[in-house]
Design an enzyme around this catalytic site. Sequence first.
Site, PDB file in Angstrom:
ATOM      1  N   TYR B 151      81.669  31.670  25.182  1.00  0.00           N
ATOM      2  CA  TYR B 151      82.161  32.500  24.527  1.00  0.00           C
ATOM      3  C   TYR B 151      83.146  32.907  25.470  1.00  0.00           C
ATOM      4  O   TYR B 151      83.953  33.733  25.338  1.00  0.00           O
ATOM      5  CB  TYR B 151      81.341  33.688  24.161  1.00  0.00           C
ATOM      6  CG  TYR B 151      82.410  34.670  23.134  1.00  0.00           C
ATOM      7  CD1 TYR B 151      82.577  34.599  21.808  1.00  0.00           C
ATOM      8  CD2 TYR B 151      82.633  36.125  23.670  1.00  0.00           C
ATOM      9  CE1 TYR B 151      83.386  35.363  20.948  1.00  0.00           C
ATOM     10  CE2 TYR B 151      83.443  36.913  22.745  1.00  0.00           C
ATOM     11  CZ  TYR B 151      84.263  36.230  21.735  1.00  0.00           C
ATOM     12  OH  TYR B 151      84.890  37.577  20.570  1.00  0.00           O
ATOM     13  N   LYS B 158      89.430  38.772  25.088  1.00  0.00           N
ATOM     14  CA  LYS B 158      89.527  40.035  24.826  1.00  0.00           C
ATOM     15  C   LYS B 158      89.722  41.481  25.555  1.00  0.00           C
ATOM     16  O   LYS B 158      90.166  41.856  25.052  1.00  0.00           O
ATOM     17  CB  LYS B 158      88.105  40.245  23.925  1.00  0.00           C
ATOM     18  CG  LYS B 158      87.744  39.328  22.500  1.00  0.00           C
ATOM     19  CD  LYS B 158      89.714  39.488  21.499  1.00  0.00           C
ATOM     20  CE  LYS B 158      89.342  39.422  20.321  1.00  0.00           C
ATOM     21  NZ  LYS B 158      90.957  39.059  19.017  1.00  0.00           N
TER      22      LYS B 158
END
Lengths: 81, 255
Positions: B151, B158
Amino acid sequence: MTIEEQIREIIAKITRVDKSIITRESTFKEIKADSLDVVQALVAVEETFGIEIPDEEAQKFQNFGDFVSYVENRVAQEEKV
Amino acid sequence: MSLEGKLALVTGSGRGIGRAIALKLASQGVDIIVNFFRHRDSAEQTAKDIEALGVKAEVIRANVGDPAKIDEMFDMIGNKFGRLDILISNAASGVGRPVVDIDVKAWEWTMDINARALLLCAQRAAKLMEGRGGKIVSISSLGSRFVLPNYTIVGVSKAALEALTRYLAIELAPRGICVNVVAASAVETEALKFYFKEGLVKNNRQVTPAGRMVIPEDVANVVAFLCSEEAFMIRGQTIIVDGGTSVGLFTLAGK
């Protein structure tokens, strides 16, 4: 340049493979195109030909030939309009 | 908590969290601009469902990873409406790869869509909010602060989004614009199926203290609150919606 040749150039540039290995029967896997490459190719082709290719349609492409045929049909439709 | 008569742009609102946010805001009287990139049918369905709630919907296609397309989208909003009250920066993309396999192309694609888009959209939105104030809310994930398998790029994008939110919140505060971000754990959406396939997340139903996975409406409820005047004093915050997953990490480690 034909539509097929233009799409071949676009994909070869994105995947950095020699365009001579891309035949109508080539799958995206064989061209070493991962999911990001495919999306980027779709976007580049859309911009080149002024068409929109929804993911729902793109997911049906089994190989390079399907991609080319779809774009050829769409471009022909646009020209009729 | 009525938002009657406001106008919102929700990026990536054809499906999933974006769609739930669009419908929630619409249910409170907000006219919605539905932005999409790859799934026109879904966007048009969202627009129909919004109109069924008695407000207006407009569908705009734009890849928010492309600055020229963002400009085109805001030019259209400016010309047609001349204003904007709410910007929801929700559209996201990502490439699931181990750190050692990340290339520049995957990095830029993800950062451009997930982080840079907020900057560029907020810059244009702030102009349309001039003299009237507004709300900007973006959508993040727990991957900004916790390590999830494969990820990396999304998590980093993010984290950038959350940091950018803090700067926007302070610099846009004098213009009456409230800026915040909602960070969710894995949410049950179409995108999650992709993440399952890519090995980015495992079924986390069992490790959510609240007993179920987060659903898009959970995120939409918080976003709608942040868009209300009741949330006026909340600025630059990352609000976590995860059913307790992140604070229960150690108690859940053995499950």
